[in-house]
Every structure is written in structure tokens, then in C-alpha cells.
Design a protein around this motif. Structure first.
Motif, PDB file in Angstrom:
ATOM      1  N   UNK A 130       0.818  -1.216   0.000  1.00 33.80           N
ATOM      2  CA  UNK A 130       0.000   0.000   0.000  1.00 33.80           C
ATOM      3  C   UNK A 130       0.849   1.262   0.000  1.00 33.80           C
ATOM      4  N   UNK A 131       2.107   1.137   0.410  1.00 33.10           N
ATOM      5  CA  UNK A 131       3.056   2.244   0.286  1.00 33.10           C
ATOM      6  C   UNK A 131       2.840   3.424   1.200  1.00 33.10           C
ATOM      7  N   UNK A 132       2.301   3.212   2.388  1.00 32.54           N
ATOM      8  CA  UNK A 132       2.063   4.349   3.292  1.00 32.54           C
ATOM      9  C   UNK A 132       3.363   5.039   3.682  1.00 32.54           C
ATOM     10  N   UNK A 133       4.390   4.261   4.003  1.00 33.16           N
ATOM     11  CA  UNK A 133       5.672   4.846   4.399  1.00 33.16           C
ATOM     12  C   UNK A 133       6.283   5.621   3.233  1.00 33.16           C
ATOM     13  N   UNK A 134       6.152   5.080   2.031  1.00 33.59           N
ATOM     14  CA  UNK A 134       6.661   5.779   0.842  1.00 33.59           C
ATOM     15  C   UNK A 134       5.941   7.111   0.663  1.00 33.59           C
ATOM     16  N   UNK A 135       4.627   7.114   0.928  1.00 31.82           N
ATOM     17  CA  UNK A 135       3.850   8.343   0.824  1.00 31.82           C
ATOM     18  C   UNK A 135       4.326   9.398   1.799  1.00 31.82           C
ATOM     19  N   UNK A 136       4.656   8.974   3.017  1.00 34.49           N
ATOM     20  CA  UNK A 136       5.186   9.913   4.005  1.00 34.49           C
ATOM     21  C   UNK A 136       6.517  10.505   3.536  1.00 34.49           C
ATOM     22  N   UNK A 137       7.243   9.731   2.734  1.00 33.15           N
ATOM     23  CA  UNK A 137       8.552  10.187   2.262  1.00 33.15           C
ATOM     24  C   UNK A 137       8.461  10.950   0.944  1.00 33.15           C
ATOM     25  N   UNK A 138       7.244  11.244   0.506  1.00 34.63           N
ATOM     26  CA  UNK A 138       7.066  12.083  -0.677  1.00 34.63           C
ATOM     27  C   UNK A 138       6.880  11.343  -1.978  1.00 34.63           C
ATOM     28  N   UNK A 139       6.762  10.002  -1.917  1.00 39.78           N
ATOM     29  CA  UNK A 139       6.543   9.217  -3.140  1.00 39.78           C
ATOM     30  C   UNK A 139       5.109   8.715  -3.128  1.00 39.78           C
TER      31      UNK A 139
END
Length: 367
Positions: A130-139
């Protein structure tokens, strides 16, 4: 708030980290404001590029540079740069729970930001499709960015070198191995490969080993499931943190999670694979000290799991909630952007959690 939301979710939005006041910079460096001013007057630390009406503001990179300078002149090794020294093993911390809503990704990114601001070299690995951590990092993984991801490093056919799957972030000291939706294919591919006798558990371990000299701490955000992705992370981890909210439903779910994890560990060990974790701890999240029923459950958790429960807790806070909605942490929000008492409580809470986990890492290094 609406403007901030539109910016945070705009397709062309690029995250930038705010600057820090002289008071914040001194606190992060563990020095007094007077000491910091003295360093500037002597010229031992360069002046920050930003100055508003005679008040200094520092970028995170300028704070890291100040750390390097102060560390070089310090009599006590590690006073300003607390990371690995010769002989210290890489610390790989996995946050895992198979119940959604435990604030796992929020806890992961706050831990990453805290450690990076304290001078550690941090690698965040997003194992959740789901990429939640990636979203927090701007991706924004929902847009399926074109770059390589952690999937490319652990896939079975023609894996890509781990170094090529890591991207810089806007947050100095923090790198990211992002997730994409295709990461979910790892579960199916592993089931097929297992039938052919191909091991899966060391896929992530082998990938991390090729870049470990570049980092002090790796933080893994696992999917909310006890599947092959979580298990390969568990094998790679030197420590495990289980975030859990103070509710009977979460407590019962966590008990099942522990039983299932134990069963899997026994299967691992029966095949000759040994997992040794420096610590396996529980982190209470969304803690509300004014809620008497939830505090009773907190007491029950501490009675059940005793010293395995991290003393500090992540508070239920509108400051953290509002920041998360904008894909930000409390460290990215300025104190002036919200009610100061609300900000201070939230910041103190996340600082305490980060400091306690950092202390556990230092203990694992024998310090």
C-alpha cells in the motif's frame, strides 16, 4: 487546511523540510543556545544561510554538519554522532502487526525522522504494497511512480542491486527503499518458488547486506498481515516492535498475532534457521491518558508483557493526526502552525518513544 491538503496530494507536489529555529537546533544537538552562539562567534560552526531579522534558522543538513564539526572536536566519541562504530552490527528494526489501525506506519516514519534528526544514518524499507511509508517520504505510490522499488531487490527473477532500489529523501539522513503495488506479487511468487525448494526468508537479508555499511539503523514497515513479506522482514530484523492501541480488540488480536508468529518461528527453527532479536517490544500507540477504560487496558498490557512494553507511549493527538493527513510527521510541522500546548504534548510523546528505542539500540551495541 484545504490548501495544504491540495498541495500534499497534488501529482507534482515535492516535499520540502522546514527550517529549525536556533532553540530547536540547540535541543537537537544537545547543547545550550549560549554554547551554539559561542560557536558561531568563534567561527567554529558556519552561520546558517537563513537569518530572519537577526534570528538564525537552520536546515536539517546544516544541523548535521554542525554535528560533524562538534563530534570531531569532542573528547567523548558518539556524543554528537551516536551511530555505529567499528564492530557494531547494523540494527534492523521491524515494526509489525497484522491488525490495521495500530499506527504502524505513523510510528515507523516518526521513528525514522527522530533518528535522522539525532544524527543516525537511517534506511527506511517499505514492505507494505500500500506504500504508506513511501507516501510519508514524498513518493505517491498510488500514481505508480516509474522508479525501482524494494520489490526489484527481493524478486526471484533478475533481482536489481539493492543500492539501485534506494532513493534519497527530502529529509537529510534518511534514505528510502520504496514500495509499489507490484510488491504484493512477492507473496504469490514465493509460494511458487517454495514449491521448487527455493528459500524466501533470506531475500531481504541478502539485499540489505550489500548496503549495510552506509547505514546505522534500518526501519522496516511491514504489511498488516503475517505473510511472506512480513516473515522475510522478520528474518532480516535484529529487533521487532509491535505497535498496538489500548483496546480489548487490539489486545486479543495481538495475542493471536504473537501465537502465530511463535508458530512460524518454530517452523523456522525446525529447519535450522535461527532468529536472534536484540529486543522484541510492544509500543502502545494512540494512548489517551484521560480515557480511564483505555488506561485500564494499558495497565493490563504492562502486566501481561511487563518489561517488553516500551515505557513511552505514542499519544492520541490531533497534532499527529492533522500532520498525518498531510503525509507529515510532528517533526515537519512548525510549533506556530497549531496550538502550542497540543504541539508540545505530541512532540514530547514522539521524542520519548524515539529516545527509548534509540537507547535500546545503544544497549544492543554495548553502550
Amino acid at each position: 487546511m484545504t490548501t495544504h491538503l491540495m498541495q500534499a496530494y497534488a501529482p507534482d507536489y515535492s516535499k520540502m523540510l522546514r527550517s529549525f529555529s536556533a532553540t530547536e537546533a540547540a535541543d537537537l544537538l544537545g547543547v545550550t543556545g549560549q554554547f551554539l552562539r559561542k560557536c558561531h562567534s568563534e567561527g567554529s560552526i558556519p552561520e546558517p544561510t537563513e537569518n530572519r531579522g537577526g534570528r538564525r534558522f537552520y536546515s536539517a543538513e546544516e544541523i548535521r554538519e554542525a554535528r560533524r564539526i562538534l563530534e570531531a572536536g569532542s573528547r567523548k566519541p558518539g556524543k554528537y554522532i551516536p551511530g555505529r562504530r567499528e564492530g557494531d552490527k547494523l540494527q534492523v528494526i521491524q515494526l509489525m502487526n497484522f491488525k490495521g489501525g495500530s499506527a504502524k506506519s505513523t510510528s515507523s516514519i516518526h521513528l525514522c525522522h527522530y533518528l535522522a534528526l539525532q544524527g543516525y544514518r537511517v534506511l527506511a524499507i517499505d514492505l507494505d504494497p500500500q506504500g504508506s511509508l513511501s507516501g510519508f517520504c514524498g513518493i505517491q505510490t498510488e500514481l505508480e511512480f516509474d522508479g525501482v522499488s524494494i520489490y526489484d531487490a527481493i524478486r526471484y527473477e533478475d533481482p536489481v542491486p539493492m543500492a539501485e532500489c534506494i532513493v534519497d529523501t527530502y529529509f537529510p539522513g534518511l534514505h528510502l527503499a520504496p514500495a509499489r503495488l507490484i510488491l504484493s506479487e512477492f507473496e504469490t511468487e514465493t509460494a511458487i518458488s517454495a514449491g521448487r525448494g527455493v528459500s524466501f526468508f533470506d531475500r531481504l537479508t541478502n539485499a540489505i547486506s550489500t548496503v549495510e555499511e552506509n547505514y546505522d539503523i534500518v526501519v522496516i514497515d511491514s504489511p498488516p498481515a503475517l505473510g511472506f513479506l512480513t516473515l522475510t522482514g522478520l528474518y532480516a530484523a535484529t529487533a521487532v516492535i509491535v505497535p498496538m492501541t489500548p483496546s480489548m480488540l487490539d489486545l486479543a488480536s495481538t495475542q493471536q498475532f504473537i501465537e502465530m508468529t511463535s508458530a512460524y518461528l518454530e517452523v523456522f527453527e525446525s529447519t535450522g534457521v535461527n532468529l536472534n532479536h536484540d529486543f522484541f517490544s510492544f509500543l502502545i500507540t494512540r494512548d489517551d491518558p484521560s480515557d480511564i477504560p483505555s488506561q485500564q487496558i494499558v495497565s493490563l498490557m504492562r502486566a501481561l508483557f511487563q518489561d517488553r512494553v516500551i515505557h513511552a507511549t505514542g499519544l492520541r493527538s490531533t497534532a499527529i493526526g492533522d500532520a498525518s493527513m498531510l503525509k507529515m510527521t510532528i517533526y515537519e510541522v512548525s510549533r506556530s502552525d497549531m496550538t502550542r500546548t497540543t504541539y508540545d504534548r505530541a512532540r514530547t510523546s514522539m521524542d520519548a518513544v524515539g529516545a527509548e528505542i534509540a537507547g535500546m539500540v545503544q544497549t544492543a551495541w554495548g553502550r
